[in-house]
Design a protein around this motif. Structure first.
Motif, PDB file in Angstrom:
ATOM      1  N   GLN A 186       0.844  -1.189   0.000  1.00 23.78           N
ATOM      2  CA  GLN A 186       0.000   0.000   0.000  1.00 23.78           C
ATOM      3  C   GLN A 186       0.882   1.242   0.000  1.00 23.78           C
ATOM      4  N   PRO A 187       0.355   2.353  -0.510  1.00 23.77           N
ATOM      5  CA  PRO A 187       1.136   3.595  -0.522  1.00 23.77           C
ATOM      6  C   PRO A 187       1.546   3.995   0.900  1.00 23.77           C
ATOM      7  N   GLY A 188       2.766   4.484   1.022  1.00 26.79           N
ATOM      8  CA  GLY A 188       3.259   4.945   2.310  1.00 26.79           C
ATOM      9  C   GLY A 188       3.823   3.868   3.213  1.00 26.79           C
ATOM     10  N   CYS A 189       3.843   2.632   2.770  1.00 31.56           N
ATOM     11  CA  CYS A 189       4.367   1.522   3.573  1.00 31.56           C
ATOM     12  C   CYS A 189       5.897   1.567   3.543  1.00 31.56           C
ATOM     13  N   VAL A 190       6.505   1.905   4.690  1.00 29.00           N
ATOM     14  CA  VAL A 190       7.967   2.026   4.726  1.00 29.00           C
ATOM     15  C   VAL A 190       8.658   0.678   4.551  1.00 29.00           C
ATOM     16  N   TRP A 191       8.030  -0.394   5.035  1.00 27.04           N
ATOM     17  CA  TRP A 191       8.637  -1.720   4.879  1.00 27.04           C
ATOM     18  C   TRP A 191       8.536  -2.207   3.437  1.00 27.04           C
ATOM     19  N   CYS A 192       7.472  -1.782   2.741  1.00 26.11           N
ATOM     20  CA  CYS A 192       7.366  -2.087   1.308  1.00 26.11           C
ATOM     21  C   CYS A 192       8.486  -1.374   0.558  1.00 26.11           C
ATOM     22  N   ALA A 193       8.735  -0.118   0.923  1.00 30.85           N
ATOM     23  CA  ALA A 193       9.801   0.658   0.286  1.00 30.85           C
ATOM     24  C   ALA A 193      11.152   0.009   0.542  1.00 30.85           C
ATOM     25  N   ARG A 194      11.350  -0.482   1.741  1.00 26.23           N
ATOM     26  CA  ARG A 194      12.627  -1.145   2.052  1.00 26.23           C
ATOM     27  C   ARG A 194      12.783  -2.416   1.224  1.00 26.23           C
ATOM     28  N   PHE A 195      11.714  -3.220   1.110  1.00 23.33           N
ATOM     29  CA  PHE A 195      11.742  -4.402   0.253  1.00 23.33           C
ATOM     30  C   PHE A 195      12.062  -3.998  -1.183  1.00 23.33           C
ATOM     31  N   ASN A 196      11.412  -2.932  -1.654  1.00 25.17           N
ATOM     32  CA  ASN A 196      11.627  -2.460  -3.026  1.00 25.17           C
ATOM     33  C   ASN A 196      13.075  -2.056  -3.266  1.00 25.17           C
ATOM     34  N   ALA A 197      13.724  -1.537  -2.251  1.00 25.51           N
ATOM     35  CA  ALA A 197      15.128  -1.132  -2.388  1.00 25.51           C
ATOM     36  C   ALA A 197      16.089  -2.314  -2.272  1.00 25.51           C
ATOM     37  N   GLU A 198      15.789  -3.254  -1.379  1.00 21.25           N
ATOM     38  CA  GLU A 198      16.736  -4.321  -1.071  1.00 21.25           C
ATOM     39  C   GLU A 198      16.540  -5.608  -1.867  1.00 21.25           C
ATOM     40  N   ILE A 199      15.326  -5.936  -2.225  1.00 14.98           N
ATOM     41  CA  ILE A 199      15.040  -7.241  -2.842  1.00 14.98           C
ATOM     42  C   ILE A 199      14.476  -7.129  -4.258  1.00 14.98           C
ATOM     43  N   ALA A 200      13.519  -6.251  -4.454  1.00 16.99           N
ATOM     44  CA  ALA A 200      12.775  -6.196  -5.721  1.00 16.99           C
ATOM     45  C   ALA A 200      13.658  -6.114  -6.972  1.00 16.99           C
ATOM     46  N   PRO A 201      14.710  -5.303  -6.982  1.00 19.34           N
ATOM     47  CA  PRO A 201      15.516  -5.241  -8.216  1.00 19.34           C
ATOM     48  C   PRO A 201      16.186  -6.574  -8.571  1.00 19.34           C
TER      49      PRO A 201
END
Length: 114
Positions: free
Chosen positions: A28-43
């Motif tokens: 969901q928008p604004g989820c800091v843990w989602c952002a961290r996943f996106n930075a560390e794992i998603a790529p």
């Protein structure tokens, strides 16, 4: 046909059949843990063996729920990762506590795939 090319064809065929395994990420928008996943794992995810077996599918929980997921339990907690195979839930991982814990936990889930 080279082995790597054949593997890519088989993966793509499974991904387009609608029956392949996938890792559904509830976010969901604004989820800091989602952002961290996106930075560390998603790529890296699509470049890994795990990502080849279960491509990442994102579902924003603030938007309409996908019809093909109507039969699974919804979550309010994000991120939640749901491993699906042939439309059935294999298991889920709630939260993101860092890359080491994620890889360990997701490998345990993927080991349950047929």
């Amino acid at each position: 046909m080279r082995t790597s090319t054949l593997l890519a064809v088989l993966i793509l065929a499974g991904a387009t059949s609608g029956k392949a395994a996938e890792l559904v990420m509830l976010e969901q928008p604004g989820c800091v843990w989602c952002a961290r996943f996106n930075a560390e794992i998603a790529p890296a995810w699509p470049k890994t063996e795990e990502g080849a077996r279960a491509p990442l599918r994102r579902v924003d929980i603030t938007e309409a729920w996908p019809e093909d997921l109507d039969h699974i339990q919804r979550e309010r907690f994000t991120p939640t990762f749901i491993l699906m195979d042939e439309g059935e839930e294999i298991g889920r991982l709630r939260g993101y506590a860092g890359d080491e814990f994620f890889w360990f936990s997701i490998d345990e889930l993927i080991a349950k795939l047929p």
